[in-house]
Design a protein around this motif. Structure first.
Motif, mmCIF file in Angstrom:
data_model
loop_
_atom_site.group_PDB
_atom_site.id
_atom_site.type_symbol
_atom_site.label_atom_id
_atom_site.label_comp_id
_atom_site.label_asym_id
_atom_site.label_seq_id
_atom_site.Cartn_x
_atom_site.Cartn_y
_atom_site.Cartn_z
ATOM 1 N N ASN A 1 0.881 -1.276 0.077
ATOM 2 C CA ASN A 1 0.166 0.033 0.055
ATOM 3 C C ASN A 1 0.802 1.202 -0.034
ATOM 4 O O ASN A 1 0.485 2.311 -0.698
ATOM 5 C CB ASN A 1 -0.968 0.068 1.212
ATOM 6 C CG ASN A 1 -2.033 -1.019 1.061
ATOM 7 O OD1 ASN A 1 -2.405 -1.418 -0.108
ATOM 8 N ND2 ASN A 1 -2.692 -1.534 2.092
ATOM 9 N N THR B 1 -0.091 18.578 -0.979
ATOM 10 C CA THR B 1 -0.250 16.973 -1.357
ATOM 11 C C THR B 1 0.498 16.362 -0.357
ATOM 12 O O THR B 1 0.209 15.058 -0.075
ATOM 13 C CB THR B 1 -0.031 17.028 -2.841
ATOM 14 O OG1 THR B 1 1.362 17.361 -3.006
ATOM 15 C CG2 THR B 1 -0.997 17.617 -3.730
ATOM 16 N N ILE C 1 1.589 5.330 -2.812
ATOM 17 C CA ILE C 1 1.595 6.466 -2.371
ATOM 18 C C ILE C 1 3.014 7.334 -2.838
ATOM 19 O O ILE C 1 4.071 6.834 -2.524
ATOM 20 C CB ILE C 1 1.571 6.715 -0.997
ATOM 21 C CG1 ILE C 1 0.301 6.009 -0.091
ATOM 22 C CG2 ILE C 1 1.703 8.039 -0.338
ATOM 23 C CD1 ILE C 1 0.471 5.915 1.381
ATOM 24 N N GLY D 1 -1.485 15.362 2.575
ATOM 25 C CA GLY D 1 -2.523 14.670 2.266
ATOM 26 C C GLY D 1 -2.056 13.027 2.103
ATOM 27 O O GLY D 1 -2.691 12.373 2.662
ATOM 28 N N TYR D 2 -0.894 12.896 1.545
ATOM 29 C CA TYR D 2 -0.240 11.599 1.434
ATOM 30 C C TYR D 2 0.511 11.017 2.919
ATOM 31 O O TYR D 2 0.086 10.139 2.974
ATOM 32 C CB TYR D 2 0.880 11.458 0.281
ATOM 33 C CG TYR D 2 0.301 11.838 -0.973
ATOM 34 C CD1 TYR D 2 -0.635 11.083 -1.553
ATOM 35 C CD2 TYR D 2 1.313 12.438 -2.040
ATOM 36 C CE1 TYR D 2 -1.033 11.152 -2.807
ATOM 37 C CE2 TYR D 2 0.962 12.617 -3.179
ATOM 38 C CZ TYR D 2 -0.318 11.904 -3.622
ATOM 39 O OH TYR D 2 -0.527 11.854 -4.941
ATOM 40 N N SER E 1 -3.157 6.810 7.715
ATOM 41 C CA SER E 1 -4.506 5.662 7.946
ATOM 42 C C SER E 1 -3.979 4.268 7.342
ATOM 43 O O SER E 1 -4.564 3.277 8.194
ATOM 44 C CB SER E 1 -5.542 6.512 7.319
ATOM 45 O OG SER E 1 -5.529 6.077 5.850
ATOM 46 N N GLU E 2 -3.366 4.124 6.417
ATOM 47 C CA GLU E 2 -2.993 2.809 6.104
ATOM 48 C C GLU E 2 -2.210 1.911 7.180
ATOM 49 O O GLU E 2 -2.399 0.774 7.434
ATOM 50 C CB GLU E 2 -2.028 2.870 4.808
ATOM 51 C CG GLU E 2 -2.653 3.153 3.637
ATOM 52 C CD GLU E 2 -3.481 2.322 2.928
ATOM 53 O OE1 GLU E 2 -3.614 1.147 3.225
ATOM 54 O OE2 GLU E 2 -4.254 2.756 1.846
ATOM 55 N N LYS F 1 -1.140 11.893 5.707
ATOM 56 C CA LYS F 1 -2.583 11.284 6.073
ATOM 57 C C LYS F 1 -3.019 9.868 5.831
ATOM 58 O O LYS F 1 -3.135 9.195 6.639
ATOM 59 C CB LYS F 1 -3.463 12.487 6.046
ATOM 60 C CG LYS F 1 -4.712 12.387 6.783
ATOM 61 C CD LYS F 1 -5.747 13.544 6.802
ATOM 62 C CE LYS F 1 -5.258 14.876 7.109
ATOM 63 N NZ LYS F 1 -6.241 15.705 6.833
ATOM 64 N N GLN F 2 -2.974 9.735 4.248
ATOM 65 C CA GLN F 2 -3.072 8.654 3.930
ATOM 66 C C GLN F 2 -2.213 7.442 4.207
ATOM 67 O O GLN F 2 -2.591 6.340 4.743
ATOM 68 C CB GLN F 2 -2.892 8.669 2.311
ATOM 69 C CG GLN F 2 -3.337 7.249 1.678
ATOM 70 C CD GLN F 2 -3.143 7.482 0.065
ATOM 71 O OE1 GLN F 2 -2.899 8.656 -0.305
ATOM 72 N NE2 GLN F 2 -3.339 6.338 -0.644
#
Length: 185
Positions: free
Chosen positions: A23, A109, A27, A112-113, A119-120, A115-116
């Motif tokens: 995952n 961005t 990113i 945002g990445y 969460s992963e 944050k992603q």
């Protein structure tokens, strides 16, 4: 019995970490890397196949990927598939060569990445804790069936907890690494 339960838990936790690594590859960090396009599927003679099965993917420089389709008629299909993907990249075509520039990441961005990525990693930790819960309930079932003693139950639960701690710290290390990659300019 306890060894089987702990081995199974360890294997499943390792798979959770592997899934997290996969995952994280999706990113992007602003640098060109062929694995960014791993999730892109292309329509090839009526079936969807991974992009790597219809084109050669090369890194031209740190911000540019070059795709050379194996069949010239696949160029528009590949372009369409890349544009449809949610990667935020736009291909440029010159003849039968497709160049995919990686846009520089803005501060917004990057956040945002990050944050992603967080969460992963949290999802991976939840999966690891669920595996711990399953293993502990299997150990408790063995105790109810009087297949093991209470001391063995405690030892088994301690072993499972140590495995959990080990894999959670691995997830934290991976997240720290990914965050530093994302914040690098």
């Amino acid at each position: 019995m306890l060894n089987e339960i702990t081995k199974d838990a360890e294997v499943r936790m390792a798979k959770s970490v592997e899934s997290l690594v996969d995952n994280f590859k999706k990113i992007r960090t602003g640098r060109a890397h062929p694995s960014i396009l791993d999730s892109v599927q292309v329509s090839y003679y009526g079936s969807m196949v991974p992009l790597s099965q219809v084109a050669n993917i090369n890194v031209e420089d740190s911000r540019m990927l070059t795709l050379i389709p194996w069949e010239k008629k696949m160029v528009p299909e590949i372009e369409k598939a890349i544009m449809k993907s949610d990667l935020g990249i736009n291909p440029n075509t010159a003849g039968d060569v497709i160049r995919v520039p990686m846009p520089a990441l803005t501060e917004e961005t990057r956040k945002g990445y990050i944050k992603q990525a967080r969460s992963e990693s949290e999802a991976a930790k939840v999966a690891i804790r669920n595996i711990r819960r399953d293993a502990n309930s299997s150990i408790k079932d063995l105790l109810k069936e009087k297949a093991i003693s209470e001391d063995e139950e405690r030892r088994g639960e301690d072993t499972v907890q140590k495995l959990t701690d080990k894999f959670v710290s691995e997830v934290d290390a991976l997240l720290t690494q990914k965050e530093s990659d994302l914040m690098e300019i």
